[in-house]
Motif scaffolding. Structure first.
Motif, PDB file in Angstrom:
ATOM      1  N   GLU A 101       0.834  -1.203   0.000  1.00 10.43           N
ATOM      2  CA  GLU A 101       0.000   0.000   0.000  1.00 10.43           C
ATOM      3  C   GLU A 101       0.871   1.256   0.000  1.00 10.43           C
ATOM      4  OE1 GLU A 101      -2.481  -0.115   3.452  1.00 10.43           O
ATOM      5  OE2 GLU A 101      -3.275  -2.086   2.945  1.00 10.43           O
ATOM      6  N   SER A 102       0.409   2.259  -0.720  1.00  8.53           N
ATOM      7  CA  SER A 102       1.073   3.552  -0.680  1.00  8.53           C
ATOM      8  C   SER A 102       0.940   4.096   0.744  1.00  8.53           C
ATOM      9  CB  SER A 102       0.395   4.501  -1.669  1.00  8.53           C
ATOM     10  OG  SER A 102       0.957   5.778  -1.566  1.00  8.53           O
ATOM     11  N   GLY A 103       2.042   4.495   1.328  1.00  7.33           N
ATOM     12  CA  GLY A 103       2.006   5.037   2.686  1.00  7.33           C
ATOM     13  C   GLY A 103       2.265   4.026   3.777  1.00  7.33           C
ATOM     14  N   CYS A 104       2.347   2.741   3.425  1.00  5.47           N
ATOM     15  CA  CYS A 104       2.710   1.726   4.426  1.00  5.47           C
ATOM     16  C   CYS A 104       4.233   1.659   4.476  1.00  5.47           C
ATOM     17  CB  CYS A 104       2.137   0.360   4.070  1.00  5.47           C
ATOM     18  SG  CYS A 104       2.583  -0.923   5.278  1.00  5.47           S
ATOM     19  N   LEU A 105       4.782   1.974   5.625  1.00  3.69           N
ATOM     20  CA  LEU A 105       6.231   1.977   5.791  1.00  3.69           C
ATOM     21  C   LEU A 105       6.748   0.662   6.370  1.00  3.69           C
ATOM     22  CD1 LEU A 105       6.506   5.571   7.297  1.00  3.69           C
ATOM     23  CD2 LEU A 105       6.739   4.869   4.892  1.00  3.69           C
ATOM     24  N   ARG A 106       5.888  -0.034   7.120  1.00  2.00           N
ATOM     25  CA  ARG A 106       6.289  -1.295   7.728  1.00  2.00           C
ATOM     26  C   ARG A 106       5.038  -2.050   8.153  1.00  2.00           C
ATOM     27  NH1 ARG A 106      11.530  -2.464  10.005  1.00  2.00           N
ATOM     28  NH2 ARG A 106      11.354  -4.562  10.810  1.00  2.00           N
ATOM     29  N   TYR A 107       5.065  -3.358   8.012  1.00  2.62           N
ATOM     30  CA  TYR A 107       3.931  -4.199   8.401  1.00  2.62           C
ATOM     31  C   TYR A 107       4.497  -5.554   8.804  1.00  2.62           C
ATOM     32  CZ  TYR A 107      -0.928  -5.747   8.375  1.00  2.62           C
ATOM     33  OH  TYR A 107      -2.175  -6.192   8.748  1.00  2.62           O
ATOM     34  N   ASP A 108       4.636  -5.759  10.096  1.00  2.00           N
ATOM     35  CA  ASP A 108       5.242  -6.989  10.617  1.00  2.00           C
ATOM     36  C   ASP A 108       4.236  -7.745  11.470  1.00  2.00           C
ATOM     37  OD1 ASP A 108       7.730  -6.312   9.504  1.00  2.00           O
ATOM     38  OD2 ASP A 108       8.286  -5.170  11.277  1.00  2.00           O
ATOM     39  N   VAL A 109       4.253  -9.065  11.360  1.00  2.00           N
ATOM     40  CA  VAL A 109       3.397  -9.929  12.172  1.00  2.00           C
ATOM     41  C   VAL A 109       4.302 -10.824  13.011  1.00  2.00           C
ATOM     42  CG1 VAL A 109       1.591 -11.691  12.156  1.00  2.00           C
ATOM     43  CG2 VAL A 109       1.618  -9.922  10.373  1.00  2.00           C
TER      44      VAL A 109
END
Length: 100
Positions: free
Chosen positions: A34-42
């Motif tokens: 996604e535009s604007g997602c800098l990090r997404y960790d689970v």
């Protein structure tokens, strides 16, 4: 404007840990794109029936957070909350202190 950090804790219903883990693995890749997602960790902690999942999200701004919540992949995931989760996600909005 500082980035927005969200930390969501998700507790699976009994017997749903594997299904929740799989659903989180499905939502992570499109969320990262996604535009604007800098990090997404689970990540997860606990064992067996006591497992909990934590999603650590970092977005550029409030518009990016809103866009994530309105995305098709998030809507499909959230439609399964009743089936997968023991209760609503616990979400904390956190401020940067020392972030690399």
């Amino acid at each position: 404007m500082p980035a927005i950090n969200l930390i969501a804790t998700l507790i699976p219903q009994p017997g749903q840990a594997v299904a929740l883990r799989d659903a989180l693995r499905e939502i992570a890749p499109p969320s990262r794109q996604e535009s604007g997602c800098l990090r997404y960790d689970v990540v997860e902690d606990g064992e067996g029936e006591a497992v909990r999942f934590h999603v650590m999200e970092r977005f550029a701004d409030d518009m990016a957070v809103q866009a994530h919540g309105e995305s098709d992949h998030y809507r499909r995931f959230s439609a399964r909350f009743g089936e997968l989760l023991a209760g609503p996600p616990q979400v904390v909005r956190a401020r940067d202190v020392d972030v690399a």
